[in-house]
Design a protein around this motif. Structure first.
Motif, short mmCIF file in Angstrom:
data_model
loop_
_atom_site.label_atom_id
_atom_site.label_comp_id
_atom_site.label_asym_id
_atom_site.label_seq_id
_atom_site.Cartn_x
_atom_site.Cartn_y
_atom_site.Cartn_z
N LYS A 1 2.10 100.80 -23.04
CA LYS A 1 2.95 102.25 -22.05
C LYS A 1 2.35 101.65 -20.69
N ASP A 2 0.93 102.48 -20.13
CA ASP A 2 0.56 101.98 -18.33
C ASP A 2 0.13 100.95 -18.18
N SER A 3 -0.01 100.16 -19.40
CA SER A 3 -1.21 98.51 -19.16
C SER A 3 -0.65 97.51 -18.01
N ASN A 4 -1.86 97.61 -17.02
CA ASN A 4 -1.74 96.09 -16.09
C ASN A 4 -0.31 95.87 -15.95
N TYR A 5 0.13 95.45 -17.10
CA TYR A 5 1.31 94.32 -17.19
C TYR A 5 2.47 95.29 -16.84
N ASN A 6 2.99 96.42 -17.63
CA ASN A 6 3.71 96.89 -17.20
C ASN A 6 4.27 97.26 -15.64
N LEU A 7 3.00 97.62 -15.22
CA LEU A 7 2.24 97.81 -13.08
C LEU A 7 2.79 96.69 -12.79
N ALA A 8 2.13 96.03 -13.40
CA ALA A 8 2.46 94.25 -12.61
C ALA A 8 4.28 94.17 -12.95
N VAL A 9 4.64 94.48 -13.65
CA VAL A 9 6.03 93.82 -13.78
C VAL A 9 7.29 94.71 -12.87
N LYS A 10 6.68 95.74 -12.49
CA LYS A 10 7.38 96.94 -12.06
C LYS A 10 7.18 97.15 -10.19
N THR A 11 5.92 96.40 -10.03
CA THR A 11 5.56 96.08 -8.34
C THR A 11 6.46 94.87 -8.02
N ALA A 12 6.05 93.85 -8.99
CA ALA A 12 7.38 92.13 -8.67
C ALA A 12 8.74 93.06 -8.71
N ARG A 13 9.11 93.67 -8.83
CA ARG A 13 10.79 94.22 -9.62
C ARG A 13 10.65 95.20 -7.82
N GLU A 14 10.03 96.04 -7.42
CA GLU A 14 9.62 96.62 -5.36
C GLU A 14 9.88 96.06 -4.91
N ILE A 15 8.70 94.64 -5.07
CA ILE A 15 9.05 94.10 -3.65
C ILE A 15 9.87 92.85 -3.59
N ASP A 16 10.60 92.82 -4.87
CA ASP A 16 11.74 91.76 -4.97
C ASP A 16 11.36 90.28 -5.27
N SER A 17 10.55 90.34 -5.80
CA SER A 17 9.56 89.14 -6.19
C SER A 17 9.64 88.12 -7.17
N LYS A 18 9.81 87.12 -7.20
CA LYS A 18 10.54 86.31 -8.62
C LYS A 18 9.28 86.04 -9.27
N ILE A 19 7.84 86.27 -9.22
CA ILE A 19 7.57 85.68 -9.56
C ILE A 19 7.46 86.46 -11.17
N LYS A 20 6.89 84.98 -12.43
CA LYS A 20 7.28 85.55 -13.31
C LYS A 20 5.76 86.30 -14.15
N ILE A 21 6.19 87.06 -14.78
CA ILE A 21 4.68 88.11 -15.15
C ILE A 21 4.93 87.78 -16.12
N VAL A 22 3.69 87.53 -16.94
CA VAL A 22 3.71 87.27 -18.25
C VAL A 22 2.04 88.15 -19.44
N PRO A 23 2.49 88.66 -19.76
CA PRO A 23 1.33 89.23 -21.02
C PRO A 23 0.14 88.47 -21.45
N VAL A 24 -1.23 88.78 -21.74
CA VAL A 24 -2.30 88.54 -21.92
C VAL A 24 -3.03 89.16 -22.68
N ASP A 25 -3.81 89.35 -23.99
CA ASP A 25 -4.41 90.07 -24.39
C ASP A 25 -5.38 89.64 -24.88
N VAL A 26 -5.89 87.84 -25.30
CA VAL A 26 -6.86 86.97 -24.74
C VAL A 26 -6.47 85.92 -24.14
N MET A 27 -7.87 84.85 -23.89
CA MET A 27 -7.71 84.54 -23.28
C MET A 27 -6.20 83.06 -24.09
N ASP A 28 -6.28 82.85 -24.73
CA ASP A 28 -5.81 81.99 -26.09
C ASP A 28 -3.89 82.36 -26.38
N ASP A 29 -3.54 83.33 -25.14
CA ASP A 29 -1.89 83.55 -24.62
C ASP A 29 -1.60 82.82 -23.73
#
Length: 339
Positions: free
Chosen positions: A300-328
């Motif tokens: 729930k408090d992953s880097n990914y979720n915080l990244a999505v929240k931040t991108a929304r706050e700054i109105d960024s159009k960056i596509k945030i992609v979650p990864v657990d391993v390099m293969d992802d």
């Protein structure tokens, strides 16, 4: 008289402003850094970069003065940390810098190993010893070893890994003395250090240091990674992607500006980092279109979720992609259409 008072007051105020710059407070302050293209930093022999770019993202961190303290109170994404949250007990700024550089060195080795193995190339290591990353207070090594010391031998024996060193020391008894051959500032010296029980676990003994392997990686084609001014392990994932991209004939950037962050171990597992909100800000300013963020298995408090929240706050159009391993990350890039 009035002019003299004015000049005198101006001089005093100027001196106070200068003093405020150099007067350190018991805090560290961090803020968004930069997103840097990796192609100029990493070069696989006789390989060319893709049409797009992989970028590492950084956070600027330093000892707080009055101005940076005020900045942390006035602006978003500028964080203040108490001194003890950054420096370990008895650790100096020099020790901290050495620790960060050694973590970066380990991150580079992992990234190279993962990328070359993924691309189907053999990987070998040449072990040279172990590096001291941290010296624990109130333990025998304090005052005798420093962060950055290379331990070449213990009781005349060489070890191929820090695990071998730890296993050897663990078999000793409290009061036994070890003879360490170390290298410091290109000078070799011998120090005698006794072992003693750890306060948190009296059944285990040691000298009170944390270690990392000192080794060279042997790969063909050769790879150069220039990171003289970058510390910490957080660029591991992006290092591995840039190296893999250069090793393969296919252009995995697909013409996009791709940023990201995350540690990487020798198995390709991506780990969380600090300051990901600040790195999203840096990536957005650099025009990144895609950002790989540690998913932490959907926490729930992953880097990914915080990244999505931040991108929304700054109105960024960056596509945030979650990864657990390099293969992802590679699987995501495989599906991207060429830009």
């Amino acid at each position: 008289m009035g002019r003299k008072i004015f000049v005198g007051t101006s001089i005093v105020l100027t001196l106070m402003m200068i003093a405020a710059i150099f007067f350190s407070l018991p805090y560290y302050v961090s803020k968004p850094g930069k997103a840097k293209k990796l192609a100029p930093i990493i070069q696989v022999e006789n390989r060319e970069e893709g049409k797009g770019s992989f970028m590492l993202t950084t956070v600027r961190m330093g000892r707080a003065n009055i101005y940076s303290y005020m900045e942390s109170k006035l602006f978003d994404y500028v964080e203040l940390y108490p001194l003890e949250e950054i420096l370990h007990e008895t650790e100096t700024q020099e020790d901290y810098n050495a620790r960060q550089l050694h973590m970066m060195a380990g991150s580079k080795l992992n990234a190279i190993e993962v990328a070359y193995k993924k691309a189907g190339y053999p990987v070998e290591y040449k072990y040279k010893g172990v590096y001291v990353v941290q010296v624990m207070p109130d333990m025998p090594a304090e005052g005798k070893l420093l962060s950055g010391d290379r331990i070449i031998k213990v009781d005349g024996k060489r070890f191929n890994s820090s695990e071998g060193f730890i296993e050897y020391v663990a078999k000793k008894h409290a009061g036994n003395t070890l003879e360490l051959t170390i290298k410091r500032n290109d000078k070799t010296k011998i120090v005698q250090i006794s072992v003693q029980p750890f306060k948190g676990d009296p059944k285990k003994v040691g000298i009170g240091i944390s270690l990392v392997d000192d080794k060279d990686i042997i790969v063909d084609p050769k790879v150069t990674v220039k990171t003289d001014e970058i510390g910490g392990p957080s660029a591991g994932l992006m290092f591995s992607l840039e190296i893999y991209d250069q090793l393969m004939e296919e252009d995995f950037t697909r013409g996009y500006k791709i940023a990201g962050t995350g540690t990487i171990d020798s198995e390709g597992t991506v780990g969380p980092i600090g300051g990901i909100d600040q790195k999203i800000v840096a990536a957005d300013k650099a025009g990144a279109e895609i950002f790989f963020a540690p998913n932490e298995k959907g926490s729930k408090d992953s880097n990914y979720n915080l990244a999505v929240k931040t991108a929304r706050e700054i109105d960024s159009k960056i596509k945030i992609v979650p990864v657990d391993v390099m293969d992802d990350a590679i699987k995501y890039l495989d599906k991207l259409p060429m830009k």
